[in-house]
Scaffold this motif. Structure first.
Motif, PDB file in Angstrom:
ATOM      1  N   UNK A  40      31.279 -60.141   1.204  1.00 47.55           N
ATOM      2  CA  UNK A  40      30.153 -59.535   0.497  1.00 47.55           C
ATOM      3  C   UNK A  40      29.041 -60.636   0.375  1.00 47.55           C
ATOM      4  N   UNK A  42      26.169 -62.302  -1.493  1.00 45.01           N
ATOM      5  CA  UNK A  42      25.547 -62.177  -2.964  1.00 45.01           C
ATOM      6  C   UNK A  42      24.481 -63.259  -2.631  1.00 45.01           C
ATOM      7  N   UNK A  44      22.490 -66.154  -1.012  1.00 46.76           N
ATOM      8  CA  UNK A  44      22.926 -66.571  -0.010  1.00 46.76           C
ATOM      9  C   UNK A  44      24.501 -67.033   0.012  1.00 46.76           C
ATOM     10  N   UNK A  45      25.083 -66.764  -1.016  1.00 42.76           N
ATOM     11  CA  UNK A  45      26.541 -66.938  -0.988  1.00 42.76           C
ATOM     12  C   UNK A  45      27.302 -65.722  -0.424  1.00 42.76           C
ATOM     13  N   UNK A  46      28.663 -66.043  -0.022  1.00 48.89           N
ATOM     14  CA  UNK A  46      29.345 -64.880   0.569  1.00 48.89           C
ATOM     15  C   UNK A  46      30.756 -64.906  -0.483  1.00 48.89           C
ATOM     16  N   UNK A  47      31.054 -63.551  -0.775  1.00 49.43           N
ATOM     17  CA  UNK A  47      32.451 -63.412  -1.272  1.00 49.43           C
ATOM     18  C   UNK A  47      33.181 -63.111  -0.335  1.00 49.43           C
ATOM     19  N   UNK A  96      31.035 -68.594   8.907  1.00 48.65           N
ATOM     20  CA  UNK A  96      30.678 -70.031   9.321  1.00 48.65           C
ATOM     21  C   UNK A  96      29.190 -70.172   8.764  1.00 48.65           C
ATOM     22  N   UNK A  97      28.762 -71.404   8.871  1.00 49.58           N
ATOM     23  CA  UNK A  97      27.559 -71.798   8.350  1.00 49.58           C
ATOM     24  C   UNK A  97      26.800 -72.427   9.694  1.00 49.58           C
ATOM     25  N   UNK A 100      22.056 -73.715   8.018  1.00 45.03           N
ATOM     26  CA  UNK A 100      21.810 -73.732   6.479  1.00 45.03           C
ATOM     27  C   UNK A 100      22.451 -72.424   5.862  1.00 45.03           C
ATOM     28  N   UNK A 101      22.567 -71.241   6.713  1.00 44.44           N
ATOM     29  CA  UNK A 101      22.952 -69.941   6.202  1.00 44.44           C
ATOM     30  C   UNK A 101      24.317 -69.529   6.561  1.00 44.44           C
ATOM     31  N   UNK A 102      25.097 -68.728   5.809  1.00 41.30           N
ATOM     32  CA  UNK A 102      26.186 -68.250   6.176  1.00 41.30           C
ATOM     33  C   UNK A 102      26.200 -67.116   7.152  1.00 41.30           C
ATOM     34  N   UNK A 142      23.049 -72.551  18.430  1.00 39.91           N
ATOM     35  CA  UNK A 142      22.853 -73.730  17.927  1.00 39.91           C
ATOM     36  C   UNK A 142      22.149 -74.546  19.094  1.00 39.91           C
ATOM     37  N   UNK A 147      18.313 -77.403  15.888  1.00 39.91           N
ATOM     38  CA  UNK A 147      18.792 -77.451  14.232  1.00 39.91           C
ATOM     39  C   UNK A 147      17.898 -76.572  13.397  1.00 39.91           C
TER      40      UNK A 147
ATOM     41  N   UNK B  88      26.360 -67.696  -6.606  1.00 39.77           N
ATOM     42  CA  UNK B  88      27.800 -67.849  -5.744  1.00 39.77           C
ATOM     43  C   UNK B  88      27.675 -69.072  -4.808  1.00 39.77           C
ATOM     44  N   UNK B  89      26.659 -69.283  -4.094  1.00 44.31           N
ATOM     45  CA  UNK B  89      26.598 -70.372  -3.004  1.00 44.31           C
ATOM     46  C   UNK B  89      26.654 -71.803  -3.790  1.00 44.31           C
ATOM     47  N   UNK B  96      34.310 -75.694   4.526  1.00 41.79           N
ATOM     48  CA  UNK B  96      33.618 -75.735   5.997  1.00 41.79           C
ATOM     49  C   UNK B  96      34.826 -76.206   7.005  1.00 41.79           C
ATOM     50  N   UNK B 119      21.516 -84.166   9.831  1.00 41.51           N
ATOM     51  CA  UNK B 119      21.141 -83.860  11.210  1.00 41.51           C
ATOM     52  C   UNK B 119      21.256 -82.154  11.609  1.00 41.51           C
ATOM     53  N   UNK B 120      22.015 -81.542  11.040  1.00 38.01           N
ATOM     54  CA  UNK B 120      22.005 -80.192  11.293  1.00 38.01           C
ATOM     55  C   UNK B 120      23.821 -79.614  11.679  1.00 38.01           C
ATOM     56  N   UNK B 123      24.904 -78.148   7.144  1.00 38.70           N
ATOM     57  CA  UNK B 123      23.732 -78.023   6.327  1.00 38.70           C
ATOM     58  C   UNK B 123      24.165 -77.409   5.001  1.00 38.70           C
ATOM     59  N   UNK B 124      23.408 -77.683   4.024  1.00 38.00           N
ATOM     60  CA  UNK B 124      23.975 -76.939   2.627  1.00 38.00           C
ATOM     61  C   UNK B 124      23.282 -75.619   2.818  1.00 38.00           C
ATOM     62  N   UNK B 125      24.137 -74.678   2.220  1.00 41.45           N
ATOM     63  CA  UNK B 125      23.670 -73.347   1.997  1.00 41.45           C
ATOM     64  C   UNK B 125      22.994 -73.211   0.778  1.00 41.45           C
TER      65      UNK B 125
END
Lengths: 267, 267
Positions: A40, A42, A44-47, A96-97, A100-102, A142, A147, B88-89, B96, B119-120, B123-125
């Motif tokens: 799910x 929520x 930017x996060x994912x449960x 996976x990220x 910076x996005x799930x 990617x 990046x 959540x994030x 990871x 560098x990519x 990256x933080x979510x």
């Protein structure tokens, strides 16, 4: 083989009704009892909940039904192991990220001979062909876009092309989401329905259970549900064509000309 | 600030007793009620449960107590938000992939001015300083060792050096695991205990609950539990020194000279 369930909405919606019917196929009304999983978004996060027990025997599946989680993007999967052992790391969906996005991915079908070169940016943890394909997709994204995140208008045709490439190696029915768009590719079998105003009553096909969506929605709500097999008996589900690729945003199929020209983000 | 709980064992062990006391600090016996999370390694896979509700009010936390999960490596975290919003994030632990292995990380403390160049690759979510530091650690590991996993003997001193570097920017009490080793760095406050034969009865400090470990173990079992504050009243917990870095393997503190010389894997 496995079964897939996806939901993409314009307002956070709980998936309990659809999940209830879907989960029954995980060992009761169908044979997919080698694990299951659901993710799910929520914000930017994912449960992310996965289990190698059959969905019908899993306390986590009961929890989802008892404590509805509202989300705009959900992907679920019930597994009948064909490639890869029965283990937690082989349960879909995978997360996976990238940028910076799930990213959440699930696959129905087999592509055992798709053995791309993986350079190391994304490597499989388990031993399924599905996770290998997911790692390849993110690696190529990617590599192609660098990046910084592309726009949805740039990404969608690139993903479609990757799906067609991988599908040449077998069956590649997939769902992929970044929490905003739900990308769906069909090799052999997927169906979808758009529920919107005026809402009606729906009757599950796997259990004697119905819901009057008019009572739990507002007129502005719009929900797309995508599944391997239709989940209800009294609604008309549309079948995907072979090799069809669709992008769902805000509960609707998005025409290519309308895809967002701004950089990807989770809204 | 937050609190950390980690467990590293030589045989899969459930963490219900320690987690019960720990979870009470998430809103009842202490103030850490801005979310919580726990990650259990099961083979190469990770069961990752996070919530932005207080642990004492979370149905997921109840599920963990009702359906014990056995694992050789667990990291849990209860959060009092200081950096980053309640979402959540932003809930620890973070997960990871690196070298085809899951890595789990949780942090207690603040390093708001640690702003490394990312560098990519990772990256933080969310928007915590903790996730940023985790991304930096994995980025530097990948950069230093390349696409193939190093040995534990190579990795441990490199991680220690990274921890000391980041700790200069504030408080960096952390736990990091790949499902085999549990790496722990202490800036200010961490305690640990090794439970092994002959086992005794332990009494929780946050609740009137005790367990006789002799009844639920075999003589070969060995379990290391690491926590911000000791969780029991009748056992002797050892305190970490400032800037101390330890590697736990199979429920014991591993001397540097004994670290594994074979490439990392999850056993």
């Amino acid at each position: 083989m496995c079964q897939l369930l996806g939901m993409n909405c314009n307002t956070p919606t709980d998936i309990v009704f659809s999940f209830t019917g879907f989960a029954l196929r995980g060992g009761l009304t169908d044979e997919h009892q080698d694990g299951w999983g659901i993710a799910f978004f929520e914000g930017a996060g994912v449960r992310h909940l996965v289990d190698y027990q059959a969905a019908i025997r899993s306390p986590l599946a009961e929890l989802i039904k008892a404590h509805p989680i509202k989300s705009k993007n959900v992907i679920a999967h019930i597994r009948k192991a064909t490639q890869g052992s029965i283990a937690l790391e082989n349960c879909h969906p995978f997360v996976r990220e990238c940028w910076g996005i799930n990213w959440v991915f699930a696959h129905n079908g087999d592509v055992p001979n798709f053995l791309p070169e993986l350079t190391g940016a994304y490597l499989p943890i388990g031993n399924t062909d599905s996770e290998r394909a997911f790692c390849y997709i993110l690696q190529e994204c990617r590599h192609h876009f660098g990046a910084k995140a592309p726009t949805l208008a740039q990404l969608a045709p690139f993903l479609e092309q990757l799906c067609h490439q991988i599908a040449q190696f077998g069956t590649f029915n997939i769902m992929l989401s970044n929490g905003h768009a739900l990308f769906v590719h069909c090799s052999t079998k997927l169906h979808y329905i758009i529920r919107q105003f005026p809402f009606n009553t729906a009757q599950l096909s796997d259990q004697d259970m119905s819901i009057n969506f008019a009572e739990v929605t507002t007129p502005k709500d719009r929900v797309a549900v995508i599944a391997t097999q239709p989940l209800t008996t009294n609604e008309t589900w549309a079948a995907f064509a072979k090799d069809e690729f669709k992008v769902f945003v805000d509960g609707a199929v998005m025409p290519r000309s309308n895809l967002d020209q701004t950089a990807l983000s989770v809204s």
